[in-house]
Design an enzyme around this catalytic site. Structure first.
Site, mmCIF file in Angstrom:
data_model
loop_
_atom_site.group_PDB
_atom_site.id
_atom_site.type_symbol
_atom_site.label_atom_id
_atom_site.label_comp_id
_atom_site.label_asym_id
_atom_site.label_seq_id
_atom_site.Cartn_x
_atom_site.Cartn_y
_atom_site.Cartn_z
ATOM 1 C CD GLU A 153 -2.731 -1.415 -0.012
ATOM 2 O OE1 GLU A 153 -3.021 -0.363 -0.661
ATOM 3 O OE2 GLU A 153 -2.975 -2.490 -0.518
ATOM 4 C CB CYS A 211 6.874 -8.080 -7.835
ATOM 5 S SG CYS A 211 7.275 -6.378 -7.164
#
Ligand code: ZN
Ligand code: ZN
Length: 139
Positions: A57, A72
Site C-alpha cells: 500500500e 513482486c
C-alpha cells in the site's frame, strides 16, 4: 499517512473485501489484519502478511501501480494464497521505482529493513536485506 485496523475493509458493492487500499496521489492508505489469521497460531505468518500489505500500500501511495512482470511486492493480491506467494521485497524494476520515488538511500533502506526483520524473527528476510545492503555499500 498509512492506517492499520483490525476492522474488515469493504470499499463498495462490487467488492467482497480488500486487504488494503491507498490513493495514488494523496499519500493516504489503510490496511487491515482482519483476514490475516490468528497471531496465537502463526505469529510470523500474520506478521509477513501485515508487512507485505503495508509495503504494498505504501508503494501505491508513492504512485506505483501493480507489477505484472514479476512475482513482486507490488503484484496484486485477491486472496491469502496470492498474498503468501507474493515476495516481501520488490522486483528489480519496482525496487528502482521505490528508490527514485522515495528519494531514499538504497543501502540505508535495506539496512533498516534488515534491522526490522531481525527485531521480529524474520530470519530469511533479514538475511536477504542484509545481503542487499552489503551489495550496495562500497568496499
Ligand atoms: Zn494493490
Ligand atoms: Zn515489481
Amino acid at each position: 499517512m498509512l492506517g492499520l485496523t483490525a476492522t474488515d475493509l469493504w470499499p463498495g458493492e462490487e467488492w467482497n473485501f480488500v486487504f488494503g487500499m491507498a490513493t495514488y496521489d494523496q499519500r493516504v492508505g489503510v490496511w487491515s489484519v482482519a483476514r490475516f489469521g490468528d497471531p496465537a497460531q502463526d505469529r510470523l505468518g500474520l506478521l509477513r502478511r501485515m508487512l507485505k500489505t503495508a509495503l504494498h500500500e505504501t508503494g501505491h501511495m508513492f504512485t506505483m501501480h501493480h507489477c505484472t512482470a514479476w512475482n513482486c511486492l507490488m503484484s496484486g493480491s485477491n486472496n491469502l494464497r496470492e498474498t503468501d506467494r507474493r515476495t516481501m521485497d520488490a522486483c528489480p524494476e519496482c525496487t528502482a521505482k521505490i528508490w527514485v520515488l522515495s528519494g531514499c538511500d538504497p543501502a540505508a533502506r535495506f539496512q533498516a529493513l534488515a534491522k526490522l526483520a531481525g527485531e521480529h524473527d524474520l530470519d530469511a528476510e533479514q538475511a536477504q536485506w542484509l545481503k542487499a545492503a552489503e551489495t550496495l555499500v562500497a568496499p
